[in-house]
Design an enzyme around this catalytic site. Structure first.
Site: not given
Lengths: 279, 138
Positions: A46, A62, A64, A78, A92, A174, A211, A214
């Site tokens: 994330t 984000d 995903r 989220k 996580g 991440s 990344d 995400s």
């Protein structure tokens, strides 16, 4: 086996049960010997971040959710509700963040009913860190907690093992390094709301484009004293493309050469009537 | 300094061999013994979760004793003991309302209330044996 005999004498307790841990360890060893993989938990690899501006807090995330190398959810939410003035972004393991924030939200509601005051962000922070420390990091929830209470706007970042930081701008997940790079470059104290929203949007976009974990859209949540704007989606950074060609044939494309109609003779052999039960 | 001599330490229970009345493995009540199953916990959190409530209570009582004097934890423990007796027979579900209110559990929700709710458990305890265990006849 052992638990079955214990349950004979003493009543069952609620909470986590470690009965199957040994069995799971044996199963995992067997499965890896065969060369397959055990099913993995769904993570939210994330980018989440938060920033304190002049009148309050802007939280961004984000959308995903990944399961190994596959995108499990293209538009998951989220930013979780904790209380009317406090929201929390979670990175996580998806289930852990969801359940943790729901439990803390319930506890905070009970607490605020008992004190008859609006809950404080520091209370939510302390509840979260005590719970995460109790489970020693096995609950994989990295959270960005933000809200406005009677003492002003507060922003905390909470790590899975239970440590917390109180800062003016935080990123987790991440994609946190990409987002933090944007913050470090452009953060200023006491920004205006539009500047803060633009900054958070750009930080999350940096995470999305740099990344793999995400992606998809950017959600924002702006919390000020007495008002919460939950902007979902604030920006659709990755729109799915539209097909440019259409492969359906129009009516009349194929020319008709001849047409013949053959009538089939049907005779009635048997006629039965079944009454329907309409009571 | 050995751990057991530290003041207010709770001894780690539950992982030793299940000895019965005569000092040997009580196969009838605790099942067959296996050194591997009993010496090592199956999960890092198993021991700490088993003793969590005990440790919390011990810490709170010792704090209370240091602040207010010996009478405070004694009075509280007496009330807990009285409230704990308000329950149905051991194999039935009791609400423990008085005990929860005293301990403050009526104002908080944790995994004990969500996961593995004993009221929804598929296995019921054996009534005769549970009552005998409770009355100390076993």
């Amino acid at each position: 086996r052992k638990m079955a005999t214990l349950s004979v004498c003493q009543p069952q307790l609620g909470g986590f049960s470690f009965e199957n841990c040994k069995r799971n360890a044996v199963l995992e060893a067997e499965v890896t010997k065969l060369g397959c993989n055990v099913p993995s938990a769904r993570k939210t690899g994330t980018t989440i971040c938060g920033v304190v501006f002049k009148d309050g807090i802007v939280l961004g995330a984000d959308t995903r959710a990944t399961e190994g190398m596959i995108v499990a959810d293209k538009n998951c939410s989220k930013i979780h509700y904790i209380s009317p003035n406090i929201y929390c972004c979670g990175a996580g393991t998806a289930a852990d963040t969801e359940m943790t924030t729901q439990i803390i939200s319930s506890n905070l509601e009970l607490h605020s009913l008992s004190t008859s005051r609006l809950p404080r962000v520091a209370t939510a922070n302390r509840m979260l860190k005590q719970m995460l420390f109790r489970y020693q990091g096995h609950i994989g929830a990295a959270l960005v907690l933000g809200g406005v209470d009677c003492n002003g706007p507060h922003l905390y970042s909470i790590y899975p093992h239970g440590s917390t930081d109180k800062l003016p701008y935080v990123t987790m997940g991440s994609g946190s390094l990409a987002a933090m790079a944007v913050f470090e470059d452009r953060y200023k104290q006491d920004m205006e709301e539009e500047d803060a929203k633009r900054l958070v949007r750009d930080a999350i976009a940096a995470g999305i484009f740099n990344d793999l974990g995400s992606g998809s859209n950017i959600d924002l949540c702006v919390i000020t004293k007495g008002r919460v704007d939950y902007l979902r989606p604030h920006d659709m950074a990755n729109k799915k493309g539209v097909r440019t060609g259409n492969y359906k044939y129009k009516q009349g494309t194929t020319g008709v050469l001849t047409k013949s109609v053959i009538k089939l003779d049907l005779e009635v052999v048997e006629e039965t009537v079944q009454t329907m039960d309409t009571s | 300094m050995p751990l057991s001599q530290l003041k207010d330490s709770v001894p780690v229970t539950g992982m030793g061999p299940q000895v019965g009345a005569y000092g040997v493995q009580d196969t009838l009540r605790s099942g067959f013994s296996s050194v591997k199953n009993e010496l090592l916990p199956s999960h890092a959190l198993e021991l700490s979760e088993k003793n969590f409530q005990l440790n919390q209570d011990k810490m709170n009582f010792s704090n209370l004793r240091n602040i207010q004097g010996l009478h405070a934890p004694l009075k509280l423990q007496m009330e807990y003991r009285a409230a704990r007796q308000i329950q149905r027979l051991p194999f039935l579900q009791s609400s423990h309302l008085a005990l929860d209110t005293l301990k403050g559990n009526d104002e908080s929700i944790s995994f004990e209330d969500i996961l593995n709710d004993p009221a929804q458990s598929e296995m019921m305890g054996e009534p005769h044996i549970m009552v005998e265990y409770k009355l100390g006849m076993m």
